[in-house]
Design a protein around this motif. Structure first.
Motif, PDB file in Angstrom:
ATOM      1  N   GLU A  67      69.912  39.706 -12.327  1.00 20.73           N
ATOM      2  CA  GLU A  67      70.157  39.430 -11.046  1.00 20.73           C
ATOM      3  C   GLU A  67      69.056  38.752 -10.232  1.00 20.73           C
ATOM      4  O   GLU A  67      67.910  39.131 -10.528  1.00 20.73           O
ATOM      5  CB  GLU A  67      70.367  40.892 -10.077  1.00 20.73           C
ATOM      6  CG  GLU A  67      71.036  40.557  -8.735  1.00 20.73           C
ATOM      7  CD  GLU A  67      71.424  42.124  -8.161  1.00 20.73           C
ATOM      8  OE1 GLU A  67      72.741  41.912  -7.811  1.00 20.73           O
ATOM      9  OE2 GLU A  67      70.732  43.047  -8.177  1.00 20.73           O
ATOM     10  N   ARG A  68      69.306  37.681  -9.589  1.00 21.19           N
ATOM     11  CA  ARG A  68      68.232  36.964  -8.953  1.00 21.19           C
ATOM     12  C   ARG A  68      68.311  37.060  -7.529  1.00 21.19           C
ATOM     13  O   ARG A  68      69.413  37.331  -6.781  1.00 21.19           O
ATOM     14  CB  ARG A  68      68.390  35.418  -9.377  1.00 21.19           C
ATOM     15  CG  ARG A  68      68.168  35.438 -10.878  1.00 21.19           C
ATOM     16  CD  ARG A  68      66.709  35.537 -11.109  1.00 21.19           C
ATOM     17  NE  ARG A  68      66.287  35.595 -12.396  1.00 21.19           N
ATOM     18  CZ  ARG A  68      66.180  34.720 -13.582  1.00 21.19           C
ATOM     19  NH1 ARG A  68      66.743  33.484 -13.222  1.00 21.19           N
ATOM     20  NH2 ARG A  68      66.183  35.058 -14.877  1.00 21.19           N
ATOM     21  N   LEU A  69      67.243  36.484  -6.793  1.00 23.94           N
ATOM     22  CA  LEU A  69      67.240  36.504  -5.101  1.00 23.94           C
ATOM     23  C   LEU A  69      66.688  34.921  -5.023  1.00 23.94           C
ATOM     24  O   LEU A  69      65.855  34.898  -5.551  1.00 23.94           O
ATOM     25  CB  LEU A  69      66.226  37.487  -4.612  1.00 23.94           C
ATOM     26  CG  LEU A  69      65.794  37.114  -3.037  1.00 23.94           C
ATOM     27  CD1 LEU A  69      67.132  37.107  -2.277  1.00 23.94           C
ATOM     28  CD2 LEU A  69      64.858  38.059  -2.630  1.00 23.94           C
ATOM     29  N   ALA A  70      67.548  34.328  -4.247  1.00 21.17           N
ATOM     30  CA  ALA A  70      67.183  32.996  -3.946  1.00 21.17           C
ATOM     31  C   ALA A  70      67.492  32.533  -2.497  1.00 21.17           C
ATOM     32  O   ALA A  70      68.126  33.293  -1.902  1.00 21.17           O
ATOM     33  CB  ALA A  70      67.907  31.967  -5.117  1.00 21.17           C
ATOM     34  N   GLY A  71      66.750  31.541  -2.124  1.00 16.59           N
ATOM     35  CA  GLY A  71      66.594  31.043  -0.687  1.00 16.59           C
ATOM     36  C   GLY A  71      66.453  29.705  -0.383  1.00 16.59           C
ATOM     37  O   GLY A  71      65.839  28.877  -1.463  1.00 16.59           O
ATOM     38  N   ALA A  72      67.071  29.198   0.626  1.00 12.50           N
ATOM     39  CA  ALA A  72      66.625  27.673   1.003  1.00 12.50           C
ATOM     40  C   ALA A  72      66.814  27.554   2.584  1.00 12.50           C
ATOM     41  O   ALA A  72      67.631  28.295   3.138  1.00 12.50           O
ATOM     42  CB  ALA A  72      67.941  26.785   0.528  1.00 12.50           C
ATOM     43  N   VAL A  73      65.685  26.932   2.907  1.00 16.48           N
ATOM     44  CA  VAL A  73      65.385  27.028   4.422  1.00 16.48           C
ATOM     45  C   VAL A  73      65.001  25.488   4.700  1.00 16.48           C
ATOM     46  O   VAL A  73      64.237  24.914   4.056  1.00 16.48           O
ATOM     47  CB  VAL A  73      64.235  27.822   4.792  1.00 16.48           C
ATOM     48  CG1 VAL A  73      64.075  27.975   6.324  1.00 16.48           C
ATOM     49  CG2 VAL A  73      64.319  29.334   4.173  1.00 16.48           C
ATOM     50  N   THR A  74      65.489  25.112   6.126  1.00 22.67           N
ATOM     51  CA  THR A  74      65.239  23.700   6.347  1.00 22.67           C
ATOM     52  C   THR A  74      65.474  23.749   7.812  1.00 22.67           C
ATOM     53  O   THR A  74      66.125  24.577   8.510  1.00 22.67           O
ATOM     54  CB  THR A  74      66.314  22.792   5.605  1.00 22.67           C
ATOM     55  OG1 THR A  74      65.816  21.123   6.192  1.00 22.67           O
ATOM     56  CG2 THR A  74      67.638  22.543   6.119  1.00 22.67           C
ATOM     57  N   GLY A  75      65.013  22.609   8.510  1.00 21.51           N
ATOM     58  CA  GLY A  75      65.051  22.304   9.988  1.00 21.51           C
ATOM     59  C   GLY A  75      63.997  23.079  10.739  1.00 21.51           C
ATOM     60  O   GLY A  75      62.737  23.364  10.349  1.00 21.51           O
ATOM     61  N   LEU A  76      64.235  23.674  12.104  1.00 22.91           N
ATOM     62  CA  LEU A  76      63.191  24.143  12.843  1.00 22.91           C
ATOM     63  C   LEU A  76      63.237  25.626  12.557  1.00 22.91           C
ATOM     64  O   LEU A  76      64.465  26.382  12.231  1.00 22.91           O
ATOM     65  CB  LEU A  76      63.717  23.875  14.240  1.00 22.91           C
ATOM     66  CG  LEU A  76      63.648  22.702  14.974  1.00 22.91           C
ATOM     67  CD1 LEU A  76      64.060  22.459  16.192  1.00 22.91           C
ATOM     68  CD2 LEU A  76      62.150  22.315  14.759  1.00 22.91           C
ATOM     69  N   TRP A  77      62.005  26.295  12.403  1.00 20.90           N
ATOM     70  CA  TRP A  77      62.159  27.827  12.238  1.00 20.90           C
ATOM     71  C   TRP A  77      62.338  28.518  13.595  1.00 20.90           C
ATOM     72  O   TRP A  77      62.935  29.550  13.640  1.00 20.90           O
ATOM     73  CB  TRP A  77      61.079  28.224  11.589  1.00 20.90           C
ATOM     74  CG  TRP A  77      60.842  29.641  11.259  1.00 20.90           C
ATOM     75  CD1 TRP A  77      59.861  30.621  11.679  1.00 20.90           C
ATOM     76  CD2 TRP A  77      61.680  30.354  10.454  1.00 20.90           C
ATOM     77  NE1 TRP A  77      60.113  31.726  11.188  1.00 20.90           N
ATOM     78  CE2 TRP A  77      61.279  31.719  10.445  1.00 20.90           C
ATOM     79  CE3 TRP A  77      62.625  30.199   9.566  1.00 20.90           C
ATOM     80  CZ2 TRP A  77      61.835  32.788   9.739  1.00 20.90           C
ATOM     81  CZ3 TRP A  77      63.204  31.030   8.831  1.00 20.90           C
ATOM     82  CH2 TRP A  77      62.886  32.380   8.849  1.00 20.90           C
ATOM     83  N   HIS A  78      61.764  28.155  14.490  1.00 20.15           N
ATOM     84  CA  HIS A  78      62.064  28.807  15.977  1.00 20.15           C
ATOM     85  C   HIS A  78      61.789  27.675  17.000  1.00 20.15           C
ATOM     86  O   HIS A  78      61.166  26.485  16.898  1.00 20.15           O
ATOM     87  CB  HIS A  78      61.300  29.953  16.225  1.00 20.15           C
ATOM     88  CG  HIS A  78      59.744  29.575  16.270  1.00 20.15           C
ATOM     89  ND1 HIS A  78      59.257  29.015  17.452  1.00 20.15           N
ATOM     90  CD2 HIS A  78      58.831  29.904  15.401  1.00 20.15           C
ATOM     91  CE1 HIS A  78      57.749  28.952  17.308  1.00 20.15           C
ATOM     92  NE2 HIS A  78      57.647  29.457  16.200  1.00 20.15           N
ATOM     93  N   MET A  79      62.426  27.398  18.007  1.00 21.35           N
ATOM     94  CA  MET A  79      62.397  26.556  19.274  1.00 21.35           C
ATOM     95  C   MET A  79      62.661  27.362  20.345  1.00 21.35           C
ATOM     96  O   MET A  79      63.636  28.105  20.569  1.00 21.35           O
ATOM     97  CB  MET A  79      63.572  25.459  18.826  1.00 21.35           C
ATOM     98  CG  MET A  79      63.430  24.436  20.010  1.00 21.35           C
ATOM     99  SD  MET A  79      64.843  23.482  19.779  1.00 21.35           S
ATOM    100  CE  MET A  79      66.462  24.178  20.094  1.00 21.35           C
TER     101      MET A  79
END
Length: 804
Positions: free
Chosen positions: A598-610
């Protein structure tokens, strides 16, 4: 199955039971009634009118001016646009003040200067679906038989005062695919009798065997075939009551002969087929398997290519019907038909299903054969059809039948004890109560040495074992009457395992941090299977993949997460933050199942907060994603065991990627995608991470210990160290922490400088150090001593010097 309430009353006494009450009782006994439709709901003021005169509208080519007698004195003028309206017809007329479906109210009106006092109606305008209307009336008004009374209630004649129950049948209850089957069910529920229709066949002195011979080669597929002959028939419309019953059941009327076969199908559940005897081309019926490549044209004028898996009815040479599915166009009953051959047979359900599926033909007949029919109704259905053809088609029934009978189906005989029934249901039923239920079901029952010996009629082919009898008792006794008890058990209540609890914490934390959960396919392409995997292994390919895109088990979650990010970006969703918890598959020994991790993965792009009002925007960067992971490690109590080291990984940015270590063992990575990969996937700056969740959640961690808020002041010192550029700040921080001893409580990087005033190949890293002792106030000498140890340690380890 659509069940007419009025039609059902012919077989069971429904006095005192409304359609809605009956629907409730049927549903509670195990067959769901999905809907009860009142056919003429909201319709009023429709009567039978007689068209006394009809002439062309003076001001419109497509309108007719009709003088219609409504049985109320003087005829009234009605303007009608139907192309088939004619003088002398009996038609349905919505009078002034009448209401049609959709709350459409009829008023006096002028159409192209001519007054119209009502509306001559088509069946569609009275709420009947167009596909169930006979072809001759689909493009115009409906015409009643000439013997109907002018001024009578048209809705009554069209059976629109009826209610239709829609039964949602499970595949095992094929017995309820007929009116008589439903009648048996209702009679058992209400404790009343079933009245079968009377069959009075008047035969002539001729013999059917002189007209036709029947031979069955495929006896396993067709163990019973019954043929009857009716001569001198006159093709015409069937009686109005029969047409309306067929329409209510979802079948379009054709002519009297075809309608009678469909009527019997609905009444007995026995599909019939009517051949034009004179078009058969021989006096022989041969039932056999088709030959590969053999062709025939079915009633829908489609040429079918057959295989040896299909059963056909032939005239000895060529197919005239696809058995149990559809007849052939070469033997179709037409307006000039004079002699009819009635086929009533028992076909094997699997054979019919194969033909139905192969040719995409799903008919009322095939549905019944597939689920199973009652073989004991086969002969009765043929007799009933012959009697009706004599009555409504002026036919002459030829004496006797021609049959092939190798059928060996016998009623099922099942023994069961009262204790067994009560033990399963948790009831205290008496023998008399159970026996009464079997009698209501019209099962033959005998009591022998404390057991019930039940003979189940062939119409209930779904009952074969003890548990089936228990179910029958339960549903007719009433599920609502079964006692409610708590299970007797000493087992501990269920709860989450420690691993499951931690995994749930992980989900909640990540969702609280702003990431959304994604679930992607475990199967991927061979090319993507090894991308971003931090455990190098040969990918596992499926033996029979459905497509190359889903042919290989994945070794990393990231490729599919990136596809999801790309999918969102393509739809103008620029800021995306996703995580997934799922398995990767590692190969094991030859012939063994792969190992799942079992794995945990993530992908994040763009603005984190605005914050638009304040004009603040913050794009995602490496430290945002690393900060999310640090918060997760803090939650799991593993923060002190985690270490980050600069890493070089295929597909990742060489300067913004770190490998994550847990107690010195690599468990994953975090970083930015390589610009070339981002360009290839048409992504903006994107950061990803993947961790071995199984290892992370099973590591032993110290119990949480709380410390009192210090009462004594702390002392802070800042240092700026000049070191080689390639030395990671994390390594320096680790050495500083160790050298500071017990008094050094916090070490934090707050500045990095690589400007013009710095020597080539050097950088300045600034740390803030905080010293304190929870038991006393520190002296300057104690802090200076600890601080000097720190400076000495970094000088020895890295050749660091203080920045002047």
């Amino acid at each position: 199955m659509f069940v007419s309430y009025r039609w059902l009353q012919e077989y069971v006494d429904l006095t005192g039971i409304s359609a809605s009450d009956l629907a409730e009782k049927i549903t509670r006994s195990g067959i769901e009634v999905e809907n009860v439709e009142e056919l003429g709901e909201g319709i009023s003021g429709v009567v039978v009118g007689h068209v006394v005169e009809r002439e062309q509208h003076p001001n419109a080519d497509k309108l007719n001016k009709c003088l219609v007698d409504l049985g109320e004195g003087e005829p009234v003028q009605i303007i009608c646009g139907a192309p088939n309206v004619a003088q002398g017809q009996k038609v349905a007329v919505a009078k002034v003040g009448a209401v049609l479906p959709g709350n459409f109210k009829i008023k006096r009106a002028k159409l192209r200067g001519e007054e119209s006092n009502g509306m001559i109606c088509s069946l569609q305008e009275l709420g009947i679906e167009g596909k169930f209307v006979a072809k001759e009336y689909q493009e115009g008004i409906f015409v009643f038989p000439s013997d109907v009374e002018v001024g009578s209630d048209a809705l009554e004649l069209l059976n629109l005062h009826d209610e239709v129950l829609e039964l949602g049948l499970t595949p095992n209850r094929s017995d309820a695919l007929s009116m008589l089957g439903v009648a048996h069910e209702v009679a058992a529920i209400l404790g009343r009798d079933v009245k079968y229709p009377e069959i009075a066949v008047k035969e002539n002195d001729e013999k059917a065997s002189d007209f036709i011979t029947v031979k069955v080669e495929a006896k396993e597929d067709n163990p019973l075939y019954v043929a009857r002959v009716v001569k001198n028939v006159k093709i015409g419309p069937s009686p109005l009551w029969m047409q309306t019953r067929l329409m209510a059941a979802g079948i379009r009327p054709h002519n009297n002969v075809v309608d009678i076969t469909n009527y019997i199908l609905l009444e007995y559940g026995q599909p019939l087929h009517a051949f034009d005897y004179d078009r058969l081309g021989s006096k022989e019926i041969l039932v056999r398997r088709a030959q590969n490549g053999e062709k025939m044209v079915t009633l829908d004028d489609t040429e079918r290519t057959l295989t040896e898996d299909h059963l056909v009815i032939t005239n000895g040479i060529e197919p005239v019907a696809l058995a149990g599915v559809m007849g052939g166009a070469n033997s179709e009953v037409q307006n000039d038909t004079r002699t009819v051959l009635i086929e009533s047979a028992y076909f094997k359900g699997l054979t019919v299903r194969t033909a139905s599926k192969d040719h995409g033909l799903r008919s009322e007949a095939s549905a019944r054969f597939e689920k199973g029919i009652d073989p004991n109704r086969t002969r009765a259905a043929a007799d009933r059809a012959a009697a009706l053809m004599a009555l409504y088609a002026d036919g002459e029934v030829v004496g006797g039948t021609v049959e092939v009978d190798t059928l060996t189906i016998e009623p099922a005989v099942i023994s069961i004890t009262l204790d067994r029934i009560n033990g399963v249901l948790g009831t205290a039923l008496t023998a008399g109560q159970v026996k009464d239920i079997f009698i209501r079901l019209q099962f033959e029952v005998k009591e022998e040495e404390g057991s019930f010996v039940v003979t189940v009629p062939t119409r209930r082919g779904d009952i074969t074992i003890e548990e089936d009898l228990v179910e029958e008792v339960a549903r007719l006794y009433g599920y609502d009457h079964l006692p409610t008890t708590l299970p007797i058990s000493e087992a501990t209540p269920g709860r989450l395992t420690p691993y499951q609890e931690k995994r749930r914490k992980v989900r909640r934390f990540l969702e609280g941090a702003g990431l959304l959960q994604a679930i992607t396919y475990s199967l991927t392409s061979e090319e993507k299977a090894t991308q971003f995997a931090f455990e190098q292994a040969a990918p596992i390919r499926l033996a029979m993949p459905m497509s190359e895109e889903r042919s290989t088990l994945r070794l990393s979650l990231i490729p599919h997460l990136l596809e999801t990010v790309k999918h969102n970006n393509a739809r103008q969703i620029d800021s995306v933050a996703l995580y997934e918890i799922g398995s990767v598959f590692l190969p094991t020994a030859q012939g063994e199942l792969p190992q799942e991790k079992e794995r945990l993965a993530g992908a994040v792009t763009g603005l984190w907060h605005m914050h638009g009002w304040q004009g603040e925007k913050k794009a995602v960067d490496f430290y945002v994603v690393k900060g999310i992971l640090e918060g997760l490690f803090e939650l799991l109590g593993t923060a002190d065991l985690i270490e980050y080291k600069l890493a070089t990984k295929e597909g990742m940015h060489p300067g913004r990627t770190a490998e994550v270590f847990l107690s010195g063992v690599g468990i994953g990575f975090v970083g930015q995608l390589h610009p070339a990969v981002q360009k290839e996937l048409d992504l903006r700056e994107t950061y990803v991470f993947e961790l071995d969740l199984q290892t992370l959640l099973t590591v032993d961690v110290k119990e949480v210990q709380y410390e009192a808020i210090p009462r004594f002041p702390s002392i802070s010192r800042d240092i700026a160290l000049v070191v080689e550029k390639e030395i990671p700040a994390g390594e320096i921080q680790r050495v500083v922490q160790e050298a500071g001893g017990k008094l050094l409580k916090e070490v934090m990087v707050f500045d990095l400088y690589e400007g013009e005033k710095m020597e080539p190949g050097k950088k300045s890293v600034a740390f803030s150090l905080r010293y304190f002792d929870p038991e006393r106030t520190l002296t300057d000498e104690e802090v200076t001593k600890a601080h000097n140890n720190v400076l000495k340690a970094v000088e020895e380890a890295f050749g660091a010097s203080l920045r002047s």
